[in-house]
Write an enzyme that holds these catalytic residues in place. Structure first.
Site, PDB file in Angstrom:
ATOM      1  N   HIS A 121       4.918 -24.063  36.589  1.00 12.44           N
ATOM      2  CA  HIS A 121       4.376 -23.523  35.345  1.00 12.44           C
ATOM      3  C   HIS A 121       3.394 -24.507  34.710  1.00 12.44           C
ATOM      4  O   HIS A 121       3.591 -25.727  34.766  1.00 12.44           O
ATOM      5  CB  HIS A 121       5.508 -23.196  34.376  1.00 12.44           C
ATOM      6  CG  HIS A 121       6.191 -21.904  34.703  1.00 12.44           C
ATOM      7  ND1 HIS A 121       7.470 -21.593  34.278  1.00 12.44           N
ATOM      8  CD2 HIS A 121       5.774 -20.812  35.410  1.00 12.44           C
ATOM      9  CE1 HIS A 121       7.810 -20.397  34.720  1.00 12.44           C
ATOM     10  NE2 HIS A 121       6.797 -19.907  35.405  1.00 12.44           N
ATOM     11  N   ASP A 127       2.745 -25.426  31.727  1.00 14.43           N
ATOM     12  CA  ASP A 127       3.202 -26.370  30.702  1.00 14.43           C
ATOM     13  C   ASP A 127       3.946 -27.549  31.310  1.00 14.43           C
ATOM     14  O   ASP A 127       4.347 -28.471  30.600  1.00 14.43           O
ATOM     15  CB  ASP A 127       4.075 -25.659  29.655  1.00 14.43           C
ATOM     16  CG  ASP A 127       5.273 -24.946  30.246  1.00 14.43           C
ATOM     17  OD1 ASP A 127       5.183 -24.482  31.394  1.00 14.43           O
ATOM     18  OD2 ASP A 127       6.301 -24.825  29.556  1.00 14.43           O
ATOM     19  N   HIS A 128       4.065 -27.557  32.643  1.00 12.79           N
ATOM     20  CA  HIS A 128       4.700 -28.683  33.335  1.00 12.79           C
ATOM     21  C   HIS A 128       3.779 -29.342  34.365  1.00 12.79           C
ATOM     22  O   HIS A 128       4.026 -30.491  34.750  1.00 12.79           O
ATOM     23  CB  HIS A 128       5.990 -28.233  34.021  1.00 12.79           C
ATOM     24  CG  HIS A 128       7.079 -27.875  33.061  1.00 12.79           C
ATOM     25  ND1 HIS A 128       8.119 -28.722  32.747  1.00 12.79           N
ATOM     26  CD2 HIS A 128       7.261 -26.768  32.303  1.00 12.79           C
ATOM     27  CE1 HIS A 128       8.910 -28.144  31.850  1.00 12.79           C
ATOM     28  NE2 HIS A 128       8.407 -26.958  31.571  1.00 12.79           N
ATOM     29  N   HIS A 144       8.312 -28.056  38.226  1.00  7.03           N
ATOM     30  CA  HIS A 144       7.984 -26.723  38.739  1.00  7.03           C
ATOM     31  C   HIS A 144       6.539 -26.368  38.429  1.00  7.03           C
ATOM     32  O   HIS A 144       5.824 -27.142  37.792  1.00  7.03           O
ATOM     33  CB  HIS A 144       8.944 -25.667  38.196  1.00  7.03           C
ATOM     34  CG  HIS A 144       8.933 -25.490  36.708  1.00  7.03           C
ATOM     35  ND1 HIS A 144       9.467 -26.404  35.837  1.00  7.03           N
ATOM     36  CD2 HIS A 144       8.443 -24.483  35.915  1.00  7.03           C
ATOM     37  CE1 HIS A 144       9.315 -25.986  34.593  1.00  7.03           C
ATOM     38  NE2 HIS A 144       8.690 -24.824  34.613  1.00  7.03           N
ATOM     39  N   ASP A 153      12.714 -27.027  32.875  1.00  7.99           N
ATOM     40  CA  ASP A 153      13.391 -25.744  32.616  1.00  7.99           C
ATOM     41  C   ASP A 153      14.449 -25.498  33.682  1.00  7.99           C
ATOM     42  O   ASP A 153      14.247 -25.796  34.858  1.00  7.99           O
ATOM     43  CB  ASP A 153      12.379 -24.602  32.630  1.00  7.99           C
ATOM     44  CG  ASP A 153      11.361 -24.709  31.509  1.00  7.99           C
ATOM     45  OD1 ASP A 153      11.773 -24.586  30.341  1.00  7.99           O
ATOM     46  OD2 ASP A 153      10.179 -24.925  31.801  1.00  7.99           O
ATOM     47  N   HIS A 184      15.534 -20.885  37.472  1.00  7.68           N
ATOM     48  CA  HIS A 184      14.309 -20.701  36.671  1.00  7.68           C
ATOM     49  C   HIS A 184      13.209 -19.991  37.440  1.00  7.68           C
ATOM     50  O   HIS A 184      12.941 -18.815  37.204  1.00  7.68           O
ATOM     51  CB  HIS A 184      13.823 -22.043  36.126  1.00  7.68           C
ATOM     52  CG  HIS A 184      12.667 -21.939  35.181  1.00  7.68           C
ATOM     53  ND1 HIS A 184      12.699 -21.142  34.055  1.00  7.68           N
ATOM     54  CD2 HIS A 184      11.430 -22.509  35.192  1.00  7.68           C
ATOM     55  CE1 HIS A 184      11.555 -21.235  33.411  1.00  7.68           C
ATOM     56  NE2 HIS A 184      10.765 -22.056  34.082  1.00  7.68           N
ATOM     57  N   GLU A 215      15.680 -29.724  28.934  1.00  9.28           N
ATOM     58  CA  GLU A 215      14.980 -28.641  28.264  1.00  9.28           C
ATOM     59  C   GLU A 215      15.945 -27.926  27.327  1.00  9.28           C
ATOM     60  O   GLU A 215      17.101 -27.713  27.665  1.00  9.28           O
ATOM     61  CB  GLU A 215      14.422 -27.669  29.311  1.00  9.28           C
ATOM     62  CG  GLU A 215      13.675 -26.489  28.746  1.00  9.28           C
ATOM     63  CD  GLU A 215      14.521 -25.234  28.638  1.00  9.28           C
ATOM     64  OE1 GLU A 215      14.138 -24.332  27.874  1.00  9.28           O
ATOM     65  OE2 GLU A 215      15.560 -25.157  29.309  1.00  9.28           O
TER      66      GLU A 215
END
Length: 272
Positions: free
Chosen positions: A69, A71-72, A67, A177, A156, A202
């Protein structure tokens, strides 16, 4: 068939999700995120552990992003345009549409507002996204003659997926997530009943016991209503993508039920 897993980020920490899985001669990188709490070399996964000479194109079969975000996906332009990876990259259609917005917003904040050293440019983001192949939910993608991947709905945020990967008789799922509690604009995660040899999931809030979603919404609306009724103004700092839309739907429904007339504004200064 042996399966090996190398955690390059998000192992016992929150941030820079990046896991390299090897099975049947195929090496898949799941996510390529950055750590928002670091400004030094700890910001990115340790890509040097993938291969000794840095020939990432021969060392990796593909990259799959769950996805948008940071942090990904935050390290992806750096990995493709600076480190030189030029192989297959897969993500959902919404993720491909929204990831560039998140990446460019991050770049502007870090470079133009905070004066940090530029890690990747706007052109890097554009060129990186050109390398991405978008995929649909439950679309079986034949990466090569032996490797298949399939994306499943993760809830999410818009476009978030869980990834099923299969090589020969070995199969695995990587979640990123996910959310098992439906909200007002996204449903709960869904996946088929699968036989797996490996599950990487996750688990950020795995040991956290929260109040019910209904109770949290009730307390939030109570506080907002009390402030508005007394003539006050409510400022809600929140993520522009996903969380803001959820809160707008929640407030709009409550306003209608309670016949409230106070205006609700959505600041779109940094939103798409």
């Amino acid at each position: 068939m042996a399966i090996e897993c190398l955690v390059l980020g998000a192992g016992q920490e929150v941030g820079k999700s990046c896991v390299l899985v090897s099975m049947g001669g195929r090496r898949i990188m799941f996510d390529c995120g950055m750590h928002m709490g670091h400004l030094d070399n700890r910001r990115y996964p340790d890509f040097s552990k993938i291969c000794e000479k840095g020939d990432f194109n021969s060392a990796l079969t593909c990259i799959v992003i769950t996805h948008f975000h940071l942090d990904h996906v935050g390290a992806l332009p750096y990995f493709t345009e600076v480190c030189g990876y030029n192989g297959p990259i897969f993500m959902s259609y919404p993720t491909k549409a929204l990831a560039p917005l998140m990446l460019e917003d991050y770049r502007k904040v870090m470079v133009e507002r905070r004066g940090e050293e530029e890690q990747f440019t706007s052109d890097h983001i554009i060129e990186c996204m050109k390398k991405v192949t978008p995929i649909d939910l439950k679309q079986v993608v034949q990466v090569d003659k032996d490797l298949q991947i399939c994306a499943y709905y993760a809830g999410h945020v818009l476009g978030a997926v869980m990834i099923y990967a299969k090589v020969g008789g070995s199969a695995m799922v990587y979640t990123g997530d996910y959310n098992m509690t439906p909200d007002r604009h996204l449903g709960a995660a869904q996946i088929d009943c699968l036989e797996l040899d490996l599950l990487i999931t996750e688990s950020t809030y795995a040991t956290t016991i929260r109040d019910s979603k209904y109770a949290r919404e009730r307390e939030f609306l109570k506080a907002v209503h009390k402030c508005v009724a007394s003539g006050g103004k409510v400022l809600i700092p929140t993520f522009a993508l996903g969380r803001a839309q959820e809160l707008c739907i929640l407030l709009d429904d409550y306003w209608e039920r309670m016949n409230l007339e106070a205006p609700i504004y959505f600041s779109a200064a940094n939103a798409p």
